[in-house]
Design a protein around this motif. Structure first.
Motif, PDB file in Angstrom:
ATOM      1  N   ILE A  89      98.133  79.733  22.293  1.00 16.40           N
ATOM      2  CA  ILE A  89      98.012  78.688  21.276  1.00 16.40           C
ATOM      3  C   ILE A  89      98.682  79.130  19.975  1.00 16.40           C
ATOM      4  N   LYS A  90      98.452  80.372  19.583  1.00 15.44           N
ATOM      5  CA  LYS A  90      99.052  80.875  18.337  1.00 15.44           C
ATOM      6  C   LYS A  90     100.569  80.989  18.456  1.00 15.44           C
ATOM      7  N   ALA A  91     101.070  81.293  19.654  1.00 11.84           N
ATOM      8  CA  ALA A  91     102.522  81.402  19.841  1.00 11.84           C
ATOM      9  C   ALA A  91     103.206  80.044  19.622  1.00 11.84           C
ATOM     10  N   ILE A  92     102.534  78.980  19.977  1.00 15.97           N
ATOM     11  CA  ILE A  92     103.069  77.631  19.745  1.00 15.97           C
ATOM     12  C   ILE A  92     102.827  77.201  18.304  1.00 15.97           C
ATOM     13  N   GLY A  93     101.680  77.606  17.763  1.00 15.33           N
ATOM     14  CA  GLY A  93     101.293  77.241  16.404  1.00 15.33           C
ATOM     15  C   GLY A  93      99.989  76.470  16.429  1.00 15.33           C
ATOM     16  N   GLU A  94      98.966  77.016  15.786  1.00 11.75           N
ATOM     17  CA  GLU A  94      97.638  76.398  15.831  1.00 11.75           C
ATOM     18  C   GLU A  94      97.676  74.954  15.355  1.00 11.75           C
ATOM     19  N   LYS A  95      98.345  74.711  14.251  1.00  8.35           N
ATOM     20  CA  LYS A  95      98.378  73.356  13.693  1.00  8.35           C
ATOM     21  C   LYS A  95      99.123  72.409  14.623  1.00  8.35           C
ATOM     22  N   LYS A  96     100.216  72.880  15.213  1.00  8.45           N
ATOM     23  CA  LYS A  96     100.977  72.034  16.135  1.00  8.45           C
ATOM     24  C   LYS A  96     100.157  71.692  17.370  1.00  8.45           C
ATOM     25  N   VAL A  97      99.420  72.658  17.868  1.00  5.60           N
ATOM     26  CA  VAL A  97      98.586  72.423  19.049  1.00  5.60           C
ATOM     27  C   VAL A  97      97.474  71.440  18.713  1.00  5.60           C
ATOM     28  N   GLU A  98      96.910  71.588  17.520  1.00  7.30           N
ATOM     29  CA  GLU A  98      95.833  70.698  17.098  1.00  7.30           C
ATOM     30  C   GLU A  98      96.316  69.261  17.011  1.00  7.30           C
ATOM     31  N   GLU A  99      97.583  69.074  16.684  1.00 13.75           N
ATOM     32  CA  GLU A  99      98.130  67.730  16.516  1.00 13.75           C
ATOM     33  C   GLU A  99      98.563  67.085  17.822  1.00 13.75           C
ATOM     34  N   SER A 100      98.696  67.881  18.895  1.00 13.13           N
ATOM     35  CA  SER A 100      99.253  67.344  20.132  1.00 13.13           C
ATOM     36  C   SER A 100      98.583  67.955  21.350  1.00 13.13           C
ATOM     37  N   GLU A 101      97.932  67.118  22.132  1.00  6.78           N
ATOM     38  CA  GLU A 101      97.323  67.601  23.372  1.00  6.78           C
ATOM     39  C   GLU A 101      98.388  68.088  24.340  1.00  6.78           C
ATOM     40  N   GLU A 102      99.589  67.515  24.286  1.00  7.93           N
ATOM     41  CA  GLU A 102     100.656  67.954  25.196  1.00  7.93           C
ATOM     42  C   GLU A 102     101.075  69.395  24.898  1.00  7.93           C
ATOM     43  N   ARG A 103     101.032  69.798  23.638  1.00  4.84           N
ATOM     44  CA  ARG A 103     101.324  71.194  23.313  1.00  4.84           C
ATOM     45  C   ARG A 103     100.195  72.101  23.805  1.00  4.84           C
ATOM     46  N   LEU A 104      98.964  71.628  23.707  1.00  2.97           N
ATOM     47  CA  LEU A 104      97.843  72.403  24.236  1.00  2.97           C
ATOM     48  C   LEU A 104      97.996  72.590  25.747  1.00  2.97           C
ATOM     49  N   LYS A 105      98.459  71.549  26.417  1.00  2.08           N
ATOM     50  CA  LYS A 105      98.673  71.658  27.864  1.00  2.08           C
ATOM     51  C   LYS A 105      99.726  72.723  28.181  1.00  2.08           C
ATOM     52  N   THR A 106     100.729  72.843  27.327  1.00  2.00           N
ATOM     53  CA  THR A 106     101.726  73.901  27.521  1.00  2.00           C
ATOM     54  C   THR A 106     101.070  75.274  27.424  1.00  2.00           C
ATOM     55  N   ALA A 107     100.183  75.447  26.439  1.00  2.00           N
ATOM     56  CA  ALA A 107      99.472  76.719  26.294  1.00  2.00           C
ATOM     57  C   ALA A 107      98.613  77.013  27.518  1.00  2.00           C
ATOM     58  N   VAL A 108      97.988  75.979  28.074  1.00  2.00           N
ATOM     59  CA  VAL A 108      97.127  76.167  29.247  1.00  2.00           C
ATOM     60  C   VAL A 108      97.963  76.435  30.491  1.00  2.00           C
ATOM     61  N   GLN A 109      99.073  75.708  30.653  1.00  5.84           N
ATOM     62  CA  GLN A 109      99.951  75.977  31.795  1.00  5.84           C
ATOM     63  C   GLN A 109     100.490  77.402  31.731  1.00  5.84           C
ATOM     64  N   ALA A 110     100.738  77.891  30.508  1.00  2.00           N
ATOM     65  CA  ALA A 110     101.216  79.270  30.343  1.00  2.00           C
ATOM     66  C   ALA A 110     100.139  80.281  30.712  1.00  2.00           C
ATOM     67  N   TYR A 111      98.876  79.872  30.705  1.00  2.00           N
ATOM     68  CA  TYR A 111      97.812  80.755  31.201  1.00  2.00           C
ATOM     69  C   TYR A 111      98.056  81.062  32.673  1.00  2.00           C
ATOM     70  N   ASN A 112      98.558  80.074  33.394  1.00  2.00           N
ATOM     71  CA  ASN A 112      98.856  80.254  34.814  1.00  2.00           C
ATOM     72  C   ASN A 112     100.236  80.873  35.044  1.00  2.00           C
TER      73      ASN A 112
END
Length: 299
Positions: A89-112
Motif C-alpha cells: 500500500i505504501k509503495a503505491i501511496g497511502e493517499k492514492k490507495v485511499e482514493e481508489s479501491e482499484e489501487r487497493l486491489k493492485t496492492a492485494v494482487q501484489a500480495y499474491n
C-alpha cells in the motif's frame, strides 16, 4: 473530478479460526502503523490463504526467505503478512490507495504475485484490472518457464468475503435466512465434494442447501432437479436473500438442472461449487450462460 469511493467494507463468511485471529492482526497492524480500517481486508486475505487452518495462516514463509511454505507459526505469519500488504500500500501511496479501491486491489494482487506487480501497474496509474493481472501472470510464467504463475483470480477470491459496509447484500442479511446462512458459514473455503451431503463428507451444491435447511427443521431434498420441482419461480426483480438460484448444463445435458446456490443479492450467491464453499458472483459470464432461474421454497 470527484475522487472515487473510499474503501469501506465488512468481512463475512469467515471461519471461526480466522475470526479468532483478529486480536493478533490488530496487534501486528499497530506495530507497523497500519490503520485499523484494513482489518476486514486482512481477515479476508487470511481466509483465502488458509482459512486459519494451518500455522502459516497468511502463507508468509516464502516472503521471509524460506524455500518452502508453512515453515512459520501463526504470529510470525500474521506479522509478516501485515507487513507485506502495508508495504504494498505504501509503495503505491497511502493517499492514492485511499482514493481508489482499484489501487487497493493492485496492492492485494501484489500480495499474491509479489512486488513486481506494483511496478508493472505503474504505467496504468496502479489501477487494477483482471486483464492486466492475467497478462502479468502469463508474462511471469513465460519468463520462469512455468505452466502458471500466481492466481489471476486472487482479487475475486478475496473480495468474495467482502461487502460494502454501507451497501446491501451478504453483510446485511437478516431474519430467518440469516440463521440458515449462519449454519453453513463455518464451512466457508472448504472444497466442493461431489455427492457431499454433510460436514463429515463435505458438500456439493445441493447437499449444502439441504443440510442448511435441515438444521432449522426444514425438510428439503438434496438433488437439484427435485429442489427445482419443489420450489416456485420468482422474477429477478422480486428476488430476495434466501431464494434459490439455479443453473442448467454445468454438467450433463444442456437442459439438465445441475447447480443450485442461495441467492444473496443482485450479484452474489452462496453455496458450494468448483471454487469451494463461499460467496460467488452469479453475474459472471459462465453463470449467466447457464442461468436457469430463481425460485423460492414455500414452507
Amino acid at each position: 473530478m470527484e475522487p472515487e469511493e473510499r474503501f469501506s467494507v465488512s468481512a463475512s463468511g469467515l471461519s471461526p479460526e480466522v475470526v479468532a485471529l483478529k486480536p493478533d492482526f490488530l496487534e501486528a497492524m499497530k506495530e507497523v502503523g497500519m490503520p485499523e480500517k484494513y482489518i476486514d481486508l486482512l481477515l479476508a486475505i487470511c481466509m483465502q490463504e488458509s482459512g486459519g487452518r494451518v500455522e502459516d495462516v497468511m502463507q508468509s514463509s516464502e516472503s521471509l526467505g524460506h524455500s518452502l511454505p508453512n515453515q512459520i507459526d501463526k504470529k510470525t505469519s500474521i506479522k509478516q503478512g501485515v507487513k507485506v500488504l502495508w508495504n504494498n500500500i505504501k509503495a503505491i501511496g497511502e493517499k492514492k490507495v485511499e482514493e481508489s479501491e482499484e489501487r487497493l486491489k493492485t496492492a492485494v494482487q501484489a500480495y499474491n504475485y509479489g512486488g513486481g506487480f506494483i511496478s508493472f501497474m505503474k504505467p496504468h496509474d496502479h489501477k487494477y484490472s483482471k486483464s492486466l493481472a492475467q497478462q502479468f501472470s502469463s508474462m511471469q510464467a513465460a519468463i520462469q518457464g512455468w505452466g502458471s504463475y500466481g492466481d489471476p483470480e486472487y482479487i475475486d477470491h478475496v473480495w468474495r468475503y467482502l461487502k460494502k459496509a454501507n451497501g446491501n447484500g451478504a453483510a446485511n442479511v437478516t431474519g430467518d435466512f440469516k440463521k440458515i446462512l449462519d449454519s453453513i458459514l463455518p464451512f466457508d473455503g472448504q472444497p466442493y465434494v461431489f455427492g457431499g451431503k454433510n460436514p463429515s463428507m463435505g458438500f456439493d451444491c445441493s447437499g449444502i442447501v439441504s443440510w442448511a435447511y435441515a438444521q432449522h427443521g426444514i425438510t428439503f431434498p438434496s438433488y437439484t432437479v427435485t429442489q427445482w420441482e419443489q420450489s416456485v419461480p420468482v422474477e429477478r426483480s422480486e428476488a430476495k436473500a434466501g431464494d434459490l438460484i439455479f443453473f442448467r448444463g454445468t454438467y450433463g445435458a444442456p437442459d439438465f438442472i445441475s447447480h443450485i446456490e442461495f441467492y444473496i443479492d443482485e450479484t452474489t450467491m452462496y453455496g458450494s461449487n468448483s471454487s469451494g464453499v463461499g460467496y460467488h458472483n452469479h453475474t459472471d459470464p459462465y453463470w449467466q450462460e447457464h442461468f436457469a432461474g430463481i425460485r423460492r421454497l414455500v414452507k
